[in-house]
Design an enzyme around this catalytic site. Structure first.
Site, PDB file in Angstrom:
ATOM      1  N   LYS A   1       0.839  -1.206   0.000  1.00 20.38           N
ATOM      2  CA  LYS A   1       0.000   0.000   0.000  1.00 20.38           C
ATOM      3  C   LYS A   1       0.873   1.255   0.000  1.00 20.38           C
ATOM      4  CE  LYS A   1      -3.434   2.426   2.734  1.00 20.38           C
ATOM      5  NZ  LYS A   1      -4.363   2.414   3.846  1.00 20.38           N
ATOM      6  N   GLU A  15      10.565  -4.592   4.588  1.00 13.75           N
ATOM      7  CA  GLU A  15      10.681  -5.988   4.176  1.00 13.75           C
ATOM      8  C   GLU A  15      10.346  -6.155   2.694  1.00 13.75           C
ATOM      9  OE1 GLU A  15       9.036  -4.808   6.786  1.00 13.75           O
ATOM     10  OE2 GLU A  15       8.922  -6.246   8.436  1.00 13.75           O
ATOM     11  N   GLY A  70      -4.833  -1.775   4.922  1.00 12.69           N
ATOM     12  CA  GLY A  70      -4.064  -2.922   4.444  1.00 12.69           C
ATOM     13  C   GLY A  70      -4.750  -4.254   4.708  1.00 12.69           C
ATOM     14  N   ARG A  71      -5.278  -4.422   5.910  1.00 11.91           N
ATOM     15  CA  ARG A  71      -5.894  -5.711   6.256  1.00 11.91           C
ATOM     16  C   ARG A  71      -7.310  -5.851   5.693  1.00 11.91           C
ATOM     17  NH1 ARG A  71      -4.721  -2.391  10.286  1.00 11.91           N
ATOM     18  NH2 ARG A  71      -6.352  -1.530  11.610  1.00 11.91           N
ATOM     19  N   GLU A  77      -4.870  -6.602  14.625  1.00  7.66           N
ATOM     20  CA  GLU A  77      -4.329  -5.297  14.227  1.00  7.66           C
ATOM     21  C   GLU A  77      -5.460  -4.263  14.263  1.00  7.66           C
ATOM     22  OE1 GLU A  77      -0.689  -4.447  11.385  1.00  7.66           O
ATOM     23  OE2 GLU A  77      -2.520  -4.317  10.221  1.00  7.66           O
ATOM     24  N   HIS A  83      -5.338 -33.234  17.367  1.00  7.26           N
ATOM     25  CA  HIS A  83      -4.237 -34.076  17.834  1.00  7.26           C
ATOM     26  C   HIS A  83      -3.089 -33.224  18.358  1.00  7.26           C
ATOM     27  CE1 HIS A  83      -6.240 -37.622  16.212  1.00  7.26           C
ATOM     28  NE2 HIS A  83      -6.679 -36.766  15.298  1.00  7.26           N
ATOM     29  N   LYS A 114       9.414  -0.767  14.225  1.00 10.96           N
ATOM     30  CA  LYS A 114       9.998  -0.440  12.907  1.00 10.96           C
ATOM     31  C   LYS A 114      11.085   0.615  13.075  1.00 10.96           C
ATOM     32  CE  LYS A 114       5.762  -1.063  10.172  1.00 10.96           C
ATOM     33  NZ  LYS A 114       4.785  -0.414   9.308  1.00 10.96           N
TER      34      LYS A 114
HETATM   35  O1  F6P Z   1       3.233  -2.976   9.745  1.00 13.82           O
HETATM   36  C1  F6P Z   1       1.877  -3.131   9.618  1.00 13.82           C
HETATM   37  C2  F6P Z   1       1.393  -2.767   8.251  1.00 13.82           C
HETATM   38  O2  F6P Z   1       1.347  -1.402   8.096  1.00 13.82           O
HETATM   39  C3  F6P Z   1       0.045  -3.401   7.978  1.00 13.82           C
HETATM   40  O3  F6P Z   1      -0.994  -2.654   8.470  1.00 13.82           O
HETATM   41  C4  F6P Z   1       0.074  -3.541   6.502  1.00 13.82           C
HETATM   42  O4  F6P Z   1      -0.892  -4.447   6.050  1.00 13.82           O
HETATM   43  C5  F6P Z   1       1.490  -4.014   6.290  1.00 13.82           C
HETATM   44  O5  F6P Z   1       2.233  -3.293   7.239  1.00 13.82           O
HETATM   45  C6  F6P Z   1       2.054  -3.833   4.921  1.00 13.82           C
HETATM   46  O6  F6P Z   1       2.026  -2.501   4.523  1.00 13.82           O
HETATM   47  P1  F6P Z   1       2.215  -2.089   3.014  1.00 13.82           P
HETATM   48  O7  F6P Z   1       1.126  -2.717   2.230  1.00 13.82           O
HETATM   49  O8  F6P Z   1       2.150  -0.598   2.994  1.00 13.82           O
HETATM   50  O9  F6P Z   1       3.561  -2.599   2.571  1.00 13.82           O
END
Ligand code: F6P
Length: 545
Positions: free
Chosen positions: A208, A214, A269-270, A355, A387, A507
């Site tokens: 987003k 990452e 995002g979620r 979240e 199990h 972060k």
């Molecule tokens: O670190 C949490 C977050 O901001 C989530 O809310 C989001 O889904 C995820 O990181 C990834 O963010 P992006 O889509 O901006 O890379």
């Protein structure tokens, strides 16, 4: 000025009093007292049959919870969301995932502008692109068609796509291989790509913000991996597409914005798996089935907006979550799909629920110190979990309400398998609710010293969600059920389910530590606590030694 605690509402106190008054009633007693209990507490909409009768509810519980919902303004809050008000107040944003699945021709205004045409414009571009890839018309740099799709993203830009791909694999084009890279651990990328031919591989960089550490690290690695093999910068245009709200950063990364699929700041995002973030899903199942998925979401949206709370699936589910977590003291809720295709559903729900509602400050900034908010959501598919951790749910000291999810028809009917699966699903809910008394254990001839060990206390609540068949449409409705249940619970707890400030501090600290791990010098004194400084030093010394 912060608004008064929810606990000052007399509707809240009425629920609290009711919990105290009925708390000792067991499910055995409740079922004995009302032979038609299963009918009273079963509800149906959008292809989902939901049986709450094994929850610890009396006849009076839901009416009291509904009165609480009304007192908390749930009806008004739903309207505020659906009409594009900026209900995500801490980020100053509207919350309009419902617009992502609004049919063409509907109108949803944000600041006076109808957003539905833009949604469909992106969906149409996605569909055109997916048709080209799926038909073999989109060629890689060397002229080979795409055979592999790798989604790079994390959090909402990963969990939704992985869950949807896993859930809808039955409907997927098996000629395409799908991989998902999320973790900054290089192992994730290495294992996902080790057997792929770069000339046949398409990367979808999903983010987003397009600033997530990452995802950018993985995207840069993917680019290097591709160029090592194809040796031409021009290859990037054929092998990378982006999904983002941030065209500037996409261009800065080197992806042509002509192959960027956009979405908007009013999509969290979620809550984004049905936006362009679903590009990998659409590539897998095709545009038509993707539209079925959207139709399933939309059906539940309409139900949530229009149905009276007494028969409103998401509202009831959210209220029962509040009942269990806040009034009965359940610290966790297990989500137990009896369908292997839903293996990643609990992981997806973890972000959606925790979240969103894992917060301790109200919308007006008051620290909540007088009630519990979001429980921990977790789970695994049945029958595997039986199990492993079900022991604790049956006989442990904690109260763990469960959501069971099952289907009447299997997508892979094999002999007796499906009946065995569903027999286990129903049996577990029955065992949790009614247990086995010491007298019943003794009647089996069990030696006295083993009786306490073999006794099942029961009275462990669960909800059974049953549907005919796992289809894209059904999956959309199921996800929307949980999305709106999360919103409902957030309204009762008086929190903002749409921000996520709690992810920021880690972060920032990680960014500060990266150069310290890579530097030859010890971290500056006072920069970290003694433990963190020691760990950094140990890591550095061991690496260089
Ligand atoms: O670190 C949490 C977050 O901001 C989530 O809310 C989001 O889904 C995820 O990181 C990834 O963010 P992006 O889509 O901006 O890379």
């Amino acid at each position: 000025m912060s608004s008064p605690s929810r606990t000052t509402l007399h509707e809240w106190q009425a629920v609290a009093d009711h919990a105290r008054a009925t708390g000792r009633l067991t499910l055995r007693e409740l079922f004995a007292a009302e032979p038609i209990r299963a009918e009273r507490f079963s509800f149906e909409a959008c292809g989902l049959f939901v049986d709450h009768s094994k929850q610890r509810l009396t006849e009076g519980t839901l009416p009291l919870l509904i009165r609480l919902a009304e007192a908390c303004g749930l009806r008004e809050r739903i309207e505020a969301m659906f009409t594009g008000e900026r209900i995500n107040t801490t980020e100053g944003r509207a919350v309009l995932h419902v617009a992502l699945r609004a049919p063409r021709g509907e109108t949803i205004l944000v600041d006076g502008k109808d957003v539905v045409p833009e949604v469909h414009e992106v969906l149409d571009r996605m569909a055109a692109f997916c048709r080209r890839v799926r038909s073999g018309d989109w060629l890689g740099h060397t002229g080979k068609p795409i055979r592999n799709v790798v989604n790079i993203g994390i959090g909402g830009s990963d969990l939704g796509p992985v869950m949807a791909f896993t859930a809808l694999r039955h409907y997927a084009d098996r000629a395409l291989t799908f991989r998902f890279v999320s973790n900054v651990d290089g192992t994730d990328f290495a294992e996902a790509t080790r057997d792929l031919d770069p000339a046949e591989t398409l990367f979808i960089v999903s983010s987003k913000t397009f600033t997530t550490q990452e995802t950018l690290a993985n995207a840069h690695t993917a680019r290097a991996w591709l160029l090592t093999s194809l040796c031409d910068e021009a290859a990037v245009a054929k092998h990378f597409v982006a999904v983002s709200t941030n065209a500037v950063e996409v261009a800065a990364f080197g992806i042509d914005t002509a192959t960027m699929f956009g979405f908007w700041d009013w999509v969290g995002g979620r809550y984004s798996m049905d936006s362009a973030i679903g590009l990998s899903t659409m590539l897998a199942i095709g545009p038509e089935e993707f539209h079925e998925l959207l139709a399933g979401f939309h059906a539940m949206d309409e139900h949530f907006r229009a149905a009276p709370f007494e028969a409103n699936l998401p509202a009831l589910q959210g209220l029962i979550t509040v009942w269990n977590a806040t009034f009965l003291g359940a610290a966790t809720i297990a989500v137990l799909p009896y369908d292997q295709y839903l293996a990643r559903f609990p992981a997806y729900l973890q972000q959606l629920t925790m979240e969103s509602n894992g917060k301790r400050v109200t919308l007006s900034g008051r620290v909540i110190d007088d009630y519990q908010t979001c429980p921990v959501f977790w789970g695994e598919p049945g029958t595997n979990g039986q199990h492993s951790f079900y022991q604790l749910i049956h006989q442990g000291t904690q109260l763990i309400p469960c959501d069971f999810i099952g289907f009447i028809e299997s997508l892979n009917p094999l002999g007796q398998h499906h009946d065995l699966l569903m027999a286990n699903c129903f049996a577990q809910a029955e065992a949790l609710a009614f247990g086995k008394t010491a007298a019943e254990v003794r009647a089996d001839g069990v030696p006295e010293e083993l009786v306490p060990h073999k006794t099942f206390p029961g009275n462990r609540p669960s909800t059974m969600i049953l549907a005919r068949r796992l289809t894209p449409r059904l999956l959309g409705s199921l996800i929307a059920l949980y999305e709106h249940a999360v919103f409902t619970a957030g309204v009762i707890w008086d929190i903002n389910p749409f921000d996520q400030w709690g992810v920021e501090l880690g972060k920032v600290l990680a960014k500060r530590i990266v150069p310290e791990l890579e530097s030859a010098e010890d971290p500056k004194l006072g920069h970290h606590d003694h433990s963190t400084a020691m760990l950094i030093r140990r890591y550095r010394e061991a690496r260089s030694g």
